[in-house]
Motif scaffolding. Sequence first.
Motif, short mmCIF file in Angstrom:
data_model
loop_
_atom_site.label_atom_id
_atom_site.label_comp_id
_atom_site.label_asym_id
_atom_site.label_seq_id
_atom_site.Cartn_x
_atom_site.Cartn_y
_atom_site.Cartn_z
N ALA A 51 5.40 6.52 -19.30
CA ALA A 51 4.45 7.52 -18.81
C ALA A 51 5.20 8.71 -18.21
N PRO A 52 4.60 9.90 -18.22
CA PRO A 52 5.29 11.08 -17.69
C PRO A 52 5.55 11.02 -16.19
N SER A 53 4.65 10.39 -15.43
CA SER A 53 4.82 10.30 -13.98
C SER A 53 4.09 9.06 -13.48
N VAL A 54 4.76 8.32 -12.61
CA VAL A 54 4.20 7.06 -12.11
C VAL A 54 4.30 7.01 -10.60
N ARG A 55 3.19 6.65 -9.96
CA ARG A 55 3.15 6.34 -8.54
C ARG A 55 2.91 4.85 -8.38
N ALA A 56 3.43 4.27 -7.33
CA ALA A 56 3.17 2.86 -7.03
C ALA A 56 2.37 2.76 -5.74
N LEU A 57 1.37 1.91 -5.75
CA LEU A 57 0.62 1.57 -4.55
C LEU A 57 0.83 0.08 -4.26
N VAL A 58 1.29 -0.22 -3.08
CA VAL A 58 1.54 -1.61 -2.68
C VAL A 58 0.55 -1.96 -1.57
N VAL A 59 -0.33 -2.89 -1.84
CA VAL A 59 -1.33 -3.29 -0.85
C VAL A 59 -0.79 -4.46 -0.04
N ASP A 60 -0.72 -4.26 1.27
CA ASP A 60 -0.29 -5.32 2.19
C ASP A 60 -1.54 -5.96 2.78
N ASP A 68 4.60 -7.33 5.70
CA ASP A 68 5.01 -5.92 5.74
C ASP A 68 6.38 -5.74 5.12
N ARG A 69 7.28 -6.72 5.32
CA ARG A 69 8.62 -6.64 4.72
C ARG A 69 8.54 -6.81 3.21
N VAL A 70 7.68 -7.72 2.77
CA VAL A 70 7.50 -7.92 1.33
C VAL A 70 6.99 -6.64 0.68
N ALA A 71 6.02 -6.00 1.33
CA ALA A 71 5.46 -4.75 0.79
C ALA A 71 6.49 -3.64 0.77
N ALA A 72 7.28 -3.53 1.85
CA ALA A 72 8.30 -2.48 1.91
C ALA A 72 9.36 -2.70 0.83
N THR A 73 9.71 -3.95 0.57
CA THR A 73 10.68 -4.25 -0.48
C THR A 73 10.14 -3.86 -1.85
N ALA A 74 8.88 -4.17 -2.10
CA ALA A 74 8.26 -3.80 -3.37
C ALA A 74 8.25 -2.29 -3.55
N ALA A 75 7.92 -1.55 -2.48
CA ALA A 75 7.90 -0.08 -2.57
C ALA A 75 9.29 0.47 -2.86
N ALA A 76 10.32 -0.12 -2.23
CA ALA A 76 11.69 0.33 -2.48
C ALA A 76 12.10 0.07 -3.92
N ARG A 77 11.68 -1.07 -4.46
CA ARG A 77 11.99 -1.37 -5.86
C ARG A 77 11.32 -0.38 -6.80
N ALA A 78 10.10 0.01 -6.46
CA ALA A 78 9.38 0.99 -7.29
C ALA A 78 10.16 2.30 -7.36
N LEU A 79 10.69 2.74 -6.23
CA LEU A 79 11.48 3.97 -6.23
C LEU A 79 12.78 3.79 -7.01
N ASP A 80 13.41 2.62 -6.87
CA ASP A 80 14.63 2.34 -7.64
C ASP A 80 14.36 2.37 -9.14
N LEU A 81 13.17 1.90 -9.53
CA LEU A 81 12.81 1.87 -10.95
C LEU A 81 12.47 3.26 -11.49
N GLY A 82 12.24 4.21 -10.60
CA GLY A 82 11.99 5.57 -11.04
C GLY A 82 10.62 6.12 -10.75
N CYS A 83 9.81 5.42 -9.93
CA CYS A 83 8.51 5.95 -9.56
C CYS A 83 8.69 7.23 -8.74
N ALA A 84 7.80 8.18 -8.97
CA ALA A 84 7.86 9.43 -8.23
C ALA A 84 7.52 9.24 -6.76
N ARG A 85 6.74 8.19 -6.48
CA ARG A 85 6.29 7.94 -5.12
C ARG A 85 5.84 6.50 -5.02
N ALA A 86 6.02 5.90 -3.84
CA ALA A 86 5.57 4.53 -3.60
C ALA A 86 5.01 4.44 -2.20
N ASP A 87 3.76 4.02 -2.09
CA ASP A 87 3.09 3.95 -0.80
C ASP A 87 2.64 2.53 -0.51
#
Length: 323
Positions: A51-60, A68-87
């Motif tokens: 896809a041209p642009s991907v955002r990640a939403l992580v629901v805690d 909260d740590r699990v969610a923060a880790t998932a968001a960090a992985r999303a950014l590592d994978l190339g997501c433009a934003r992870a919340d």
Amino acid sequence: MSLLPETPAILEVRHAVRAWLARHEPAGTVVVALSGGADSLALTAAAVAEAPSVRALVVDHQLQEGSDRVAATAAARALDLGCARADVVPVDVTASGGLEAAARSARYAALDAGRGGHPVLLGHTLDDQAETVLLGLARGSGGRSIRGMAEYDAPWGRPLLWVRRATTRRACADLALEPYEDPHNSDPGFTRVRLRTEVLPLLEDALGGGVSAALARTAGQLREDGEVLDTLARQALASARDGDDLLVERLHEIPVAVRRRVLRAWLLDAGAKALTDKQLRAVDDLISHWRGQGGVAVGGGGPGVRLVASRSRGRLSADFVND
């Protein structure tokens, strides 16, 4: 991120996402609902590649210590994978109806509120579809309950409905990603977990394999048939309406499969909730087996108030009445 390895599992997930994007042509950004599990991690990696642009939403859901740590880790992985934003979006799971249903309601509400008008990709797989069909069969409420999840029911997209759960796990291993293992997914206190770990394996063994795929195919076929019947029902409903009422004479000769869909849509529009098959058949009897019987109470209204469907002078009406 660097180019993804071209292993069979990664390519299968990517091709599924690519095909979904081609069929539904979302404009611009897509949002991925990321839990940190294998299905959503593999989906996120494939979406970033396709896809041209991907955002990640992580629901805690805040149901377990350290969520909260699990969610923060998932968001960090999303950014590592190339997501433009992870919340990360914390939610309070307080609704009634059991933990599974309450968590699901809170999750979907949070995803809807945070998607910014973009479609949301969910990591449901073929295995999830098979479990959904079995749950629908247990409810016994007709074809609507066993046609499973839709590939796209805006804003919810499910590109992986023909991908096995084992494939998403292999894809994560190929990407050197360690998925989060939610303990709820192995808790036999949840019906879906028992289906996954006990019932489906038993069916696969007893019937020689292929059961999950067959259930998913059945869901797809029923969904296609149901869409045709729903279209006919919308047309029939428009023809039978007279203000808020229905003209009985225009419903008599309609096939019952269409007529009950007409009645269901009409009652939901009038404020009915949690319609049962028994209630719907009783309302249908006001047309097909009319003997001067009284009205039919269906779910709706509030404390001390019922929604009642009744027939008078060739018309069906639905009104709220006090108990």
